[in-house]
Design a protein around this motif. Structure first.
Motif, short mmCIF file in Angstrom:
data_model
loop_
_atom_site.label_atom_id
_atom_site.label_comp_id
_atom_site.label_asym_id
_atom_site.label_seq_id
_atom_site.Cartn_x
_atom_site.Cartn_y
_atom_site.Cartn_z
N ALA A 21 0.88 -1.18 0.00
CA ALA A 21 0.00 0.00 0.00
C ALA A 21 0.90 1.22 0.00
O ALA A 21 1.23 1.79 1.04
CB ALA A 21 -0.89 -0.03 1.24
N ALA A 22 1.34 1.61 -1.19
CA ALA A 22 2.35 2.66 -1.35
C ALA A 22 1.70 4.03 -1.51
O ALA A 22 0.49 4.18 -1.32
CB ALA A 22 3.20 2.34 -2.59
N ASN A 23 2.50 5.03 -1.82
CA ASN A 23 1.96 6.33 -2.25
C ASN A 23 2.55 6.63 -3.63
O ASN A 23 3.47 5.93 -4.08
CB ASN A 23 2.27 7.44 -1.23
CG ASN A 23 3.74 7.63 -1.03
OD1 ASN A 23 4.45 8.06 -1.95
ND2 ASN A 23 4.25 7.30 0.14
N GLY A 31 3.52 2.68 7.81
CA GLY A 31 2.63 1.51 7.68
C GLY A 31 3.28 0.33 6.97
O GLY A 31 4.46 0.02 7.18
N VAL A 32 2.50 -0.34 6.13
CA VAL A 32 3.00 -1.51 5.38
C VAL A 32 4.19 -1.12 4.50
O VAL A 32 5.16 -1.87 4.39
CB VAL A 32 1.89 -2.04 4.45
CG1 VAL A 32 2.41 -3.10 3.52
CG2 VAL A 32 0.75 -2.62 5.24
N ALA A 35 7.34 -0.97 6.46
CA ALA A 35 7.77 -2.32 6.88
C ALA A 35 8.40 -3.07 5.70
O ALA A 35 9.43 -3.74 5.85
CB ALA A 35 6.58 -3.09 7.44
N SER A 121 -5.46 1.15 2.08
CA SER A 121 -6.13 2.43 2.46
C SER A 121 -6.74 2.45 3.86
O SER A 121 -7.30 3.48 4.25
CB SER A 121 -7.21 2.85 1.44
OG SER A 121 -6.62 3.25 0.22
N THR A 122 -6.66 1.34 4.62
CA THR A 122 -7.36 1.33 5.92
C THR A 122 -6.50 1.84 7.08
O THR A 122 -6.95 1.85 8.22
CB THR A 122 -7.87 -0.08 6.29
OG1 THR A 122 -6.74 -0.95 6.47
CG2 THR A 122 -8.79 -0.63 5.24
N ILE A 124 -3.17 4.77 7.32
CA ILE A 124 -2.90 6.20 7.22
C ILE A 124 -3.94 6.89 6.32
O ILE A 124 -4.30 8.05 6.55
CB ILE A 124 -1.44 6.41 6.72
CG1 ILE A 124 -0.47 5.95 7.83
CG2 ILE A 124 -1.18 7.86 6.34
CD1 ILE A 124 0.95 5.70 7.38
N TYR A 125 -4.48 6.17 5.33
CA TYR A 125 -5.48 6.76 4.42
C TYR A 125 -6.92 6.67 4.95
O TYR A 125 -7.86 7.07 4.25
CB TYR A 125 -5.34 6.16 3.02
CG TYR A 125 -4.12 6.65 2.23
CD1 TYR A 125 -3.31 7.67 2.73
CD2 TYR A 125 -3.79 6.11 0.99
CE1 TYR A 125 -2.20 8.12 2.01
CE2 TYR A 125 -2.69 6.56 0.27
CZ TYR A 125 -1.90 7.56 0.78
OH TYR A 125 -0.81 8.01 0.06
N VAL A 154 -3.82 -10.38 4.27
CA VAL A 154 -3.06 -10.45 5.51
C VAL A 154 -3.48 -9.27 6.38
O VAL A 154 -3.17 -8.11 6.07
CB VAL A 154 -1.55 -10.43 5.25
CG1 VAL A 154 -0.77 -10.57 6.55
CG2 VAL A 154 -1.18 -11.57 4.29
N1 AR6 Z 1 1.48 -6.32 7.52
C1 AR6 Z 1 0.16 -6.31 7.21
N2 AR6 Z 1 -0.63 -5.23 7.40
C2 AR6 Z 1 -0.06 -4.13 7.92
C3 AR6 Z 1 1.32 -4.05 8.25
C4 AR6 Z 1 2.11 -5.23 8.04
N3 AR6 Z 1 3.43 -5.27 8.32
N4 AR6 Z 1 1.59 -2.80 8.75
C5 AR6 Z 1 0.42 -2.12 8.73
N5 AR6 Z 1 -0.58 -2.92 8.25
P1 AR6 Z 1 -1.18 1.66 5.79
P2 AR6 Z 1 -2.70 3.08 3.69
C6 AR6 Z 1 -2.02 -2.60 8.02
O1 AR6 Z 1 -1.20 2.86 6.66
O2 AR6 Z 1 -3.83 3.33 4.63
C7 AR6 Z 1 2.23 4.89 3.85
O3 AR6 Z 1 2.91 5.98 4.43
C8 AR6 Z 1 -2.61 -1.43 8.74
O4 AR6 Z 1 -3.03 -1.82 10.04
O5 AR6 Z 1 0.07 0.89 5.67
O6 AR6 Z 1 -3.03 2.55 2.31
C9 AR6 Z 1 2.29 4.93 2.34
O7 AR6 Z 1 3.54 5.39 1.89
C10 AR6 Z 1 -3.79 -1.10 7.83
O8 AR6 Z 1 -4.90 -1.95 8.13
O9 AR6 Z 1 -1.61 2.03 4.25
C11 AR6 Z 1 1.19 5.88 2.02
O10 AR6 Z 1 1.61 7.22 2.16
C12 AR6 Z 1 -3.32 -1.48 6.43
O11 AR6 Z 1 -2.14 -2.27 6.64
C13 AR6 Z 1 0.13 5.58 3.07
O12 AR6 Z 1 0.85 5.02 4.17
C14 AR6 Z 1 -2.96 -0.30 5.55
O13 AR6 Z 1 -2.36 0.73 6.30
C15 AR6 Z 1 -0.87 4.55 2.60
O14 AR6 Z 1 -1.89 4.43 3.55
#
Ligand code: AR6
Length: 172
Positions: A21-23, A31-32, A35, A121-122, A124-125, A154
């Motif tokens: 889940a990039a930007n 977030g992901v 990691a 998207s669930t 930071i978004y 996952v």
């Molecule tokens: N494994 C599985 N799920 C995870 C992990 C992990 N290691 N870490 C977090 N999650 P997010 P977004 C869950 O914020 O909302 C970044 O800065 C987390 O609990 O990673 O799409 C990007 O660069 C949540 O349910 O992604 C973008 O700027 C889900 O993964 C922005 O965040 C997605 O959370 C994208 O935001």
């Protein structure tokens, strides 16, 4: 194609491809995304930089997907996709569905059998997880990829797992 749910960390999954889940910048984040780059090492960012210097000079548009190496991760590929930021005033569901659909198009083109998705998207978004789960499962069901045999969602915590489990039972 079967859909499997697991609670865990996507960076530890033994699958052919994991979705990030990039930007749009493809330059990493929290977030992901954070990691994956941390555990996968610098090779992933190197390929992202090359993509920015070639095909995606203005960044990867929301709803699209592109693959790089997975570096030191157990997976072979990372498929980067950009989810929409949640909005209460504008319906962006089609962009969230597009992330799943386009990631599976890329996975099929790579010829991979197993793909793991986070709940795009669930975090930071800020997309509400009940709605995101319904959109994700519906989009994957409709995509019907030719080569991919298993899609694994996952989920990072028990609450998200329960929501996806319930959505999967409803949608089938
Ligand atoms: N494994 C599985 N799920 C995870 C992990 C992990 N290691 N870490 C977090 N999650 P997010 P977004 C869950 O914020 O909302 C970044 O800065 C987390 O609990 O990673 O799409 C990007 O660069 C949540 O349910 O992604 C973008 O700027 C889900 O993964 C922005 O965040 C997605 O959370 C994208 O935001």
């Amino acid at each position: 194609m079967k859909i499997v749910l697991v609670e865990g960390d996507i960076t530890e999954q033994r699958v052919d491809a994991i979705v990030n889940a990039a930007n749009s910048s493809l330059m990493g984040g929290g977030g992901v995304d954070g990691a994956i780059h941390r555990r996968g090492g610098p090779e992933i960012l190197e390929e992202c930089r090359a993509l920015r210097a070639s095909r995606y000079g203005r960044g990867l548009p929301t709803g699209q997907a592109v693959a790089t190496t997975a570096g030191r991760l157990p997976a072979r590929w990372v498929i980067h996709t950009v989810g929409p930021v949640y909005s209460r005033s504008e319906d962006r569901s089609h962009l969230l569905a597009s992330c799943y659909r386009e990631s599976l198009v890329v996975a099929d083109a790579l010829g991979v059998g197993t793909v793991a998705f986070p709940a795009i998207s669930t975090g930071i978004y800020r997309w509400p997880v009940e709605d995101a789960a319904r959109i994700a499962i519906t989009a994957v069901r409709r995509a019907a990829p030719a080569v991919v045999e298993e899609v694994r969602f996952v989920l990072f915590n028990t609450a998200a797992y329960a929501v996806f489990d319930s959505a999967l039972r409803d949608i089938g």
